[in-house]
Design a protein around this motif. Sequence first.
Motif, PDB file in Angstrom:
ATOM      1  N   GLN A 195       0.825  -1.220   0.000  1.00 50.30           N
ATOM      2  CA  GLN A 195       0.000   0.000   0.000  1.00 50.30           C
ATOM      3  C   GLN A 195       0.857   1.268   0.000  1.00 50.30           C
ATOM      4  N   ALA A 196       1.917   1.285   0.805  1.00 48.42           N
ATOM      5  CA  ALA A 196       2.765   2.484   0.900  1.00 48.42           C
ATOM      6  C   ALA A 196       3.417   2.784  -0.457  1.00 48.42           C
ATOM      7  N   HIS A 197       3.852   1.722  -1.128  1.00 52.10           N
ATOM      8  CA  HIS A 197       4.446   1.898  -2.464  1.00 52.10           C
ATOM      9  C   HIS A 197       3.413   2.442  -3.444  1.00 52.10           C
ATOM     10  N   ALA A 198       2.215   1.874  -3.386  1.00 54.44           N
ATOM     11  CA  ALA A 198       1.142   2.322  -4.284  1.00 54.44           C
ATOM     12  C   ALA A 198       0.851   3.805  -4.074  1.00 54.44           C
ATOM     13  N   GLU A 199       0.822   4.237  -2.825  1.00 55.37           N
ATOM     14  CA  GLU A 199       0.531   5.649  -2.522  1.00 55.37           C
ATOM     15  C   GLU A 199       1.656   6.560  -2.995  1.00 55.37           C
ATOM     16  N   GLU A 200       2.895   6.131  -2.785  1.00 60.87           N
ATOM     17  CA  GLU A 200       4.047   6.951  -3.212  1.00 60.87           C
ATOM     18  C   GLU A 200       4.035   7.147  -4.731  1.00 60.87           C
ATOM     19  N   VAL A 201       3.831   6.057  -5.471  1.00 59.13           N
ATOM     20  CA  VAL A 201       3.875   6.145  -6.935  1.00 59.13           C
ATOM     21  C   VAL A 201       2.668   6.920  -7.472  1.00 59.13           C
ATOM     22  N   ALA A 202       1.500   6.753  -6.856  1.00 60.16           N
ATOM     23  CA  ALA A 202       0.322   7.514  -7.289  1.00 60.16           C
ATOM     24  C   ALA A 202       0.590   9.012  -7.208  1.00 60.16           C
ATOM     25  N   GLY A 203       1.263   9.444  -6.146  1.00 57.37           N
ATOM     26  CA  GLY A 203       1.608  10.858  -5.990  1.00 57.37           C
ATOM     27  C   GLY A 203       2.567  11.341  -7.063  1.00 57.37           C
ATOM     28  N   ILE A 204       3.598  10.552  -7.333  1.00 55.88           N
ATOM     29  CA  ILE A 204       4.589  10.903  -8.373  1.00 55.88           C
ATOM     30  C   ILE A 204       3.915  10.948  -9.739  1.00 55.88           C
TER      31      ILE A 204
END
Length: 434
Positions: free
Chosen positions: A112-121
């Motif tokens: 989930q944390a990875h998904a959130e980071e990449v969604a922001g980028i």
Amino acid sequence: MPLTRKAYRAAILHSIADPAEVGIEASYEYFEDGLLVVDNGQISALGHASELLASLPADIEITHYQDALITPGFIDTHIHLPQTGMVGAYGEQLLDWLNTYTFPCESQFADQAHAEEVAGIFIKELLRNGTTTALVFGSVHPQSMNAFFEAAQKLDLRMIAGKVMMDRNAPDYLTDTAESSYLESKALIERWHGKGRLHYAVTPRFAPTSTPEQLTLAGQLLGEYPDLYMQTHISENLQEVEWVKELFPERKGYLDVYDHYQLLGERSVFAHGVHLCDDECARLAQTGSAVAFCPTSNLFLGSGLFNLPMAEKHKLNVGLGTDVGGGTSFSLLQTLNEAYKVMQLQGARLSPFKSLYLATLGGARALRLEERIGTLQPGTDADFLVLDYNATPLLSYRLKQSKSIAETLFVLMTLGDDRTVAQTYAAGNLVHQR
């Protein structure tokens, strides 16, 4: 909510029709000294500054841009969120590229944390490049979509996306099942579809990675929710086309697989279509389906050249796609630079006004959203860009030689990139400032 009314003054250009249908001159409106008035996130007036200024209240805030062009926000009809981290991966054609780079990269979205980071980028990159609406592939993991929709909703963006459905011919760590893909998609639809400016797209990756059972359930979802989107890939690579024939010998061809499972329709967008035949183009047009033309990716992966004149002949809706990470840039200006070359290689012309149409109104029509986005007509959402004529020293020098808006537009599409986008507005809000 207090009324928010603002005006923006600059050169203003937008498409109002497809040049292939009405001719170039009737396809656009250009105001050399124009004024765009925005009320509560919608465009309320557009015209010559000399005509509109007198009608505005004395205290209205007017932002005046020098050496700049206002256009509608760009619309990307095909892009992959989870491939952001592998854009520009070396040395493979489609099928090997998926196995070597794409699947391992997409597996990280279980976190989930990875998904959130990449969604922001990913969303920052879209807005930096002037893309205000995109049709987005997630990974197979629902969290990839929850993270994306949450980030898009905070900025009130008009976005369409879906979790990939993929139950065969992919690594075990990245497959779902026909049943789980149906249930997970349904839960995402219930949570996000129609919320604010968000829409959901049923997303079977492509025919080879879905069983007949999964494709049946994808079609069932479209029947259960009438205004859903559907996105997938078609006829991108010759090896892929042959593989589909082996997997579905009972069908007439690649498109017929999707047709059989009732995946064609007015909100269905098929990426690539490089190797479509006349009959398939006719069938796509007949069903109101659209194709996403992804020139950067088609050249980078050696897939082939999309036949835009054939699509035009059949009056097939065509949008433009960056296809990151097969495509190497989030910039639709750069994508149009490549589209021009794809046409040149086939002995065809791509006028700058057709290019503008593909990146804006053409994409909106492909998505059946032309009443809301893709133009600067009063009553539509205030999704627009400010393109800076002095973004780079070369661009600045070159545009000083320009004799017409056609030449200026073409130079922006040839030399322009993310640096050219000075500001991006979505629903009247400033969402990117260079």
